[in-house]
Design an enzyme around this catalytic site. Structure first.
Site, mmCIF file in Angstrom:
data_model
loop_
_atom_site.group_PDB
_atom_site.id
_atom_site.type_symbol
_atom_site.label_atom_id
_atom_site.label_comp_id
_atom_site.label_asym_id
_atom_site.label_seq_id
_atom_site.Cartn_x
_atom_site.Cartn_y
_atom_site.Cartn_z
ATOM 1 N N LYS A 9 84.237 40.217 22.222
ATOM 2 C CA LYS A 9 84.304 38.828 22.660
ATOM 3 C C LYS A 9 84.544 38.768 24.165
ATOM 4 C CE LYS A 9 87.013 34.643 21.775
ATOM 5 N NZ LYS A 9 88.179 34.139 21.024
ATOM 6 N N SER A 25 66.913 35.227 25.792
ATOM 7 C CA SER A 25 68.101 36.060 25.899
ATOM 8 C C SER A 25 69.188 35.458 26.786
ATOM 9 C CB SER A 25 67.747 37.450 26.421
ATOM 10 O OG SER A 25 67.404 37.355 27.791
ATOM 11 N N THR A 57 71.400 34.940 20.441
ATOM 12 C CA THR A 57 70.316 35.552 21.196
ATOM 13 C C THR A 57 70.673 37.027 21.392
ATOM 14 O OG1 THR A 57 68.881 35.317 23.140
ATOM 15 C CG2 THR A 57 71.238 34.935 23.490
ATOM 16 N N TYR A 58 69.991 37.699 22.303
ATOM 17 C CA TYR A 58 70.301 39.103 22.580
ATOM 18 C C TYR A 58 70.638 39.264 24.055
ATOM 19 C CZ TYR A 58 65.540 39.233 24.417
ATOM 20 O OH TYR A 58 64.408 38.981 25.136
ATOM 21 N N GLY A 73 65.150 31.233 28.579
ATOM 22 C CA GLY A 73 64.241 30.713 27.561
ATOM 23 C C GLY A 73 64.777 29.433 26.938
ATOM 24 N N ALA A 74 64.511 29.255 25.652
ATOM 25 C CA ALA A 74 64.889 28.017 24.959
ATOM 26 C C ALA A 74 66.392 27.746 25.026
ATOM 27 C CB ALA A 74 64.431 28.076 23.509
ATOM 28 N N ALA A 75 67.205 28.804 25.077
ATOM 29 C CA ALA A 75 68.657 28.627 25.158
ATOM 30 C C ALA A 75 69.070 27.879 26.422
ATOM 31 C CB ALA A 75 69.353 29.982 25.104
#
Length: 116
Positions: A9, A25, A57-58, A73-75
């Site tokens: 975390k 990502s 995501t990664y 990206g979409a995030a």
């Protein structure tokens, strides 16, 4: 049987960038991913404390000591630069393993995203 438990975390870092025109990502300062025990390419879950968004995501390693936290990206539509996020990864293990497992939790400075 296995269960999912918190593995790593990164608690409360500030988003520095949101790049919609990227494949996908989250880019994280390599010092932070090393300290948290996260591996590039690993799946992570992100919680945005400012708006309540949750996504997964990664990880892509960003430059060391840069403090970069960039949603790609979409995030990038789910967060804004300046938002405070928590980044978590989980691992599958047996309940017996989980009882003695200790997750790696780091608390970077929220102004610089650097280790304190």
């Amino acid at each position: 049987m296995t269960i999912e438990v918190l593995k790593s975390k990164i608690h409360r870092v500030t988003v520095t960038e949101a790049n919609l025109d990227y494949i996908g990502s989250i880019t994280i300062d390599e010092d932070l991913i090393d300290a948290a025990g996260i591996i590039p390419g690993e799946r992570v879950y992100i919680v945005d404390n400012n708006n309540g968004e949750r996504l997964d995501t990664y990880v892509i390693a960003g430059p060391r000591k840069s403090g970069v936290i960039c949603l790609n990206g979409a995030a990038a539509r789910k967060v804004q630069p300046g938002d405070i996020v928590i980044i978590m990864s989980y691992a599958s293990m047996t309940p017996e393993e989980a009882r003695s497992f200790k997750p790696s939790v780091i608390f970077p400075d929220t102004k610089t995203n650097r280790l304190i």
